[in-house]
Design a protein around this motif. Sequence first.
Motif, mmCIF file in Angstrom:
data_model
loop_
_atom_site.group_PDB
_atom_site.id
_atom_site.type_symbol
_atom_site.label_atom_id
_atom_site.label_comp_id
_atom_site.label_asym_id
_atom_site.label_seq_id
_atom_site.Cartn_x
_atom_site.Cartn_y
_atom_site.Cartn_z
ATOM 1 N N LEU A 1 0.829 -1.202 0.000
ATOM 2 C CA LEU A 1 0.000 0.000 0.000
ATOM 3 C C LEU A 1 0.865 1.255 0.000
ATOM 4 O O LEU A 1 0.582 2.219 -0.729
ATOM 5 C CB LEU A 1 -0.927 -0.015 1.215
ATOM 6 C CG LEU A 1 -1.922 1.125 1.344
ATOM 7 C CD1 LEU A 1 -2.915 1.083 0.188
ATOM 8 C CD2 LEU A 1 -2.653 1.046 2.657
ATOM 9 N N LEU A 2 1.915 1.265 0.795
ATOM 10 C CA LEU A 2 2.820 2.411 0.821
ATOM 11 C C LEU A 2 3.532 2.569 -0.521
ATOM 12 O O LEU A 2 3.628 3.684 -1.048
ATOM 13 C CB LEU A 2 3.845 2.253 1.946
ATOM 14 C CG LEU A 2 4.831 3.407 2.097
ATOM 15 C CD1 LEU A 2 4.100 4.661 2.557
ATOM 16 C CD2 LEU A 2 5.936 3.044 3.050
ATOM 17 N N TYR B 1 1.583 5.805 -7.535
ATOM 18 C CA TYR B 1 0.446 6.516 -8.111
ATOM 19 C C TYR B 1 0.352 7.960 -7.650
ATOM 20 O O TYR B 1 -0.585 8.665 -8.016
ATOM 21 C CB TYR B 1 -0.856 5.777 -7.788
ATOM 22 C CG TYR B 1 -0.940 4.458 -8.508
ATOM 23 C CD1 TYR B 1 -1.039 4.394 -9.883
ATOM 24 C CD2 TYR B 1 -0.895 3.252 -7.797
ATOM 25 C CE1 TYR B 1 -1.110 3.185 -10.546
ATOM 26 C CE2 TYR B 1 -0.964 2.044 -8.455
ATOM 27 C CZ TYR B 1 -1.066 2.025 -9.837
ATOM 28 O OH TYR B 1 -1.124 0.827 -10.480
ATOM 29 N N GLY B 2 1.296 8.405 -6.847
ATOM 30 C CA GLY B 2 1.352 9.813 -6.459
ATOM 31 C C GLY B 2 0.299 10.258 -5.472
ATOM 32 O O GLY B 2 -0.110 11.410 -5.465
ATOM 33 N N TRP B 3 -0.166 9.337 -4.629
ATOM 34 C CA TRP B 3 -1.151 9.716 -3.630
ATOM 35 C C TRP B 3 -0.550 10.593 -2.554
ATOM 36 O O TRP B 3 -1.215 11.421 -1.967
ATOM 37 C CB TRP B 3 -1.773 8.472 -2.992
ATOM 38 C CG TRP B 3 -2.526 7.606 -3.956
ATOM 39 C CD1 TRP B 3 -3.065 7.985 -5.153
ATOM 40 C CD2 TRP B 3 -2.818 6.229 -3.795
ATOM 41 N NE1 TRP B 3 -3.671 6.921 -5.759
ATOM 42 C CE2 TRP B 3 -3.538 5.819 -4.939
ATOM 43 C CE3 TRP B 3 -2.547 5.302 -2.819
ATOM 44 C CZ2 TRP B 3 -3.986 4.526 -5.117
ATOM 45 C CZ3 TRP B 3 -2.995 4.007 -2.989
ATOM 46 C CH2 TRP B 3 -3.716 3.644 -4.142
ATOM 47 N N PHE B 4 0.733 10.387 -2.270
ATOM 48 C CA PHE B 4 1.455 11.211 -1.293
ATOM 49 C C PHE B 4 2.540 11.960 -2.009
ATOM 50 O O PHE B 4 3.015 11.562 -3.070
ATOM 51 C CB PHE B 4 2.098 10.343 -0.202
ATOM 52 C CG PHE B 4 1.124 9.575 0.642
ATOM 53 C CD1 PHE B 4 -0.015 10.164 1.136
ATOM 54 C CD2 PHE B 4 1.358 8.243 0.949
ATOM 55 C CE1 PHE B 4 -0.913 9.458 1.908
ATOM 56 C CE2 PHE B 4 0.478 7.539 1.707
ATOM 57 C CZ PHE B 4 -0.674 8.136 2.195
#
Length: 146
Positions: free
Chosen positions: A134-135, A141-144
């Motif tokens: 998940l990390l 995908y650039g979520w963080f």
Amino acid sequence: MADSGEPTSNWAPLFDTGAHQVATVEPPGGSSGPIPIFAPPEQVPGVHAFLKRWVLGLVLAGVWLVAGVAGMALCEWWFASLDKTGPVFVVLVYLVVCSVAGMLLAMVPGKPLITALSIALMSAPLAATAGAGLLYGSYVYGWFGQ
């Protein structure tokens, strides 16, 4: 060939161990023959020999949540470090500790909550892998922010 004197036919083991003595009691009417006496099962009042599904779910969720966070932390440490020896060694120790602790807890008899904890510990590396994935996926995908 010379005869060595040993039999060459197949040998099948005998599983007949003889008669077993069973304690019996005569029925009051005497019509049906002796009834075997069995020892009653050992039960402690107030302690169940089973675990409710929601308790199992809570134990699994709690251990998996901690394992997922540990997997994220180990993944972050592995990506951030230049020398990978430390993180890889800690992952190996984590796998061994989870496996051995799970197997040792599985040997405790008559405690379903401890058995649920052993199942959760043996499946904790899977939850840690899911947390690390998940990390990693959040970075890909650039979520963080990087």
